[in-house]
Design an enzyme around this catalytic site. Structure first.
Site, mmCIF file in Angstrom:
data_model
loop_
_atom_site.group_PDB
_atom_site.id
_atom_site.type_symbol
_atom_site.label_atom_id
_atom_site.label_comp_id
_atom_site.label_asym_id
_atom_site.label_seq_id
_atom_site.Cartn_x
_atom_site.Cartn_y
_atom_site.Cartn_z
ATOM 1 N N THR A 64 0.822 -1.206 0.000
ATOM 2 C CA THR A 64 0.000 0.000 0.000
ATOM 3 C C THR A 64 0.859 1.260 0.000
ATOM 4 O OG1 THR A 64 -1.756 -1.144 1.201
ATOM 5 C CG2 THR A 64 -1.796 1.269 1.263
ATOM 6 N N GLU A 65 1.884 1.274 0.828
ATOM 7 C CA GLU A 65 2.701 2.478 1.012
ATOM 8 C C GLU A 65 3.585 2.779 -0.198
ATOM 9 O OE1 GLU A 65 2.581 4.760 3.147
ATOM 10 O OE2 GLU A 65 2.063 3.996 5.117
ATOM 11 N N SER A 66 4.275 1.769 -0.723
ATOM 12 C CA SER A 66 5.306 2.045 -1.732
ATOM 13 C C SER A 66 5.296 1.098 -2.924
ATOM 14 C CB SER A 66 6.688 1.969 -1.079
ATOM 15 O OG SER A 66 6.968 0.627 -0.692
#
Length: 190
Positions: A64-66
């Site tokens: 999700t983040e990166s």
């Protein structure tokens, strides 16, 4: 002349359907494996075990983040695989006694993963409910503590609703991706 009755080859049809099903499952898992990779598996497994954090949650969070982009940077200045802000990086480095810590180390996968997993573990002390912990990872622990004390959205440990749409969507995306990782890779435990 008598007409011969054609025998239906039920065994052949069943075999073909089983073969086709197997191929679709295999090709689907290959596709999903590319969409949801197990990058940095040894590092994630190592620190997830050390800090008692579910590795599938970590995979879902990194995805999700990166999307596993080592040099990812957010508009808010969060850096690396697990999108750690410089301020949070300083805080974690002090708690982990990393005397040689520099901000640029947030781009080093093993350092970033270790720090991110440690931070999830640290947040668990104040936020035992996973969704609340993820909200704190995204919006900050002080903001989430305020939400928990606001009776219109929280009740001590549980957020009944998340007032920030971005954080609400973030929690949903991470938990959804955690579930996908769990389904795709559950067989590794057997």
């Amino acid at each position: 002349m008598k007409k011969r009755k054609k025998k239906k080859n039920k065994g052949g049809v069943i075999f073909f359907l089983l073969l086709l099903t197997g191929f679709l499952i295999f090709s689907g898992s290959v596709l999903y494996g590319r969409l949801f990779p197990l990058e940095y598996e040894e590092v994630i497994e190592k620190y997830a075990a050390e800090y008692e954090v579910d590795p599938y949650l970590v995979y879902g969070l990194i995805h999700t983040e990166s999307r596993f982009q080592t040099y990812a940077i957010s508009p808010a200045g969060a850096m690396g695989l697990m999108q750690i802000t410089p301020e949070t990086g300083e805080f974690i480095a002090k708690r982990l006694h990393m005397e040689d810590y520099e901000e640029s180390m947030l781009y080093v996968p093993e350092v970033n993963i270790r720090m991110g997993i440690y931070y999830l573990s640290y947040l668990k002390e104040s936020f035992p409910v996973k969704e609340t912990r993820l909200a704190a990872y995204n919006a900050g622990p002080n903001r989430v503590k305020g939400w928990l004390n606001d009776s219109t959205v929280g009740s001590g440990e549980i957020l009944h609703s998340i007032p920030f749409e971005e954080t609400k969507n973030y929690v949903e995306r991470v938990t959804f991706r955690e579930t996908i990782y769990r389904i795709l890779y559950f067989y590794r435990n057997f």
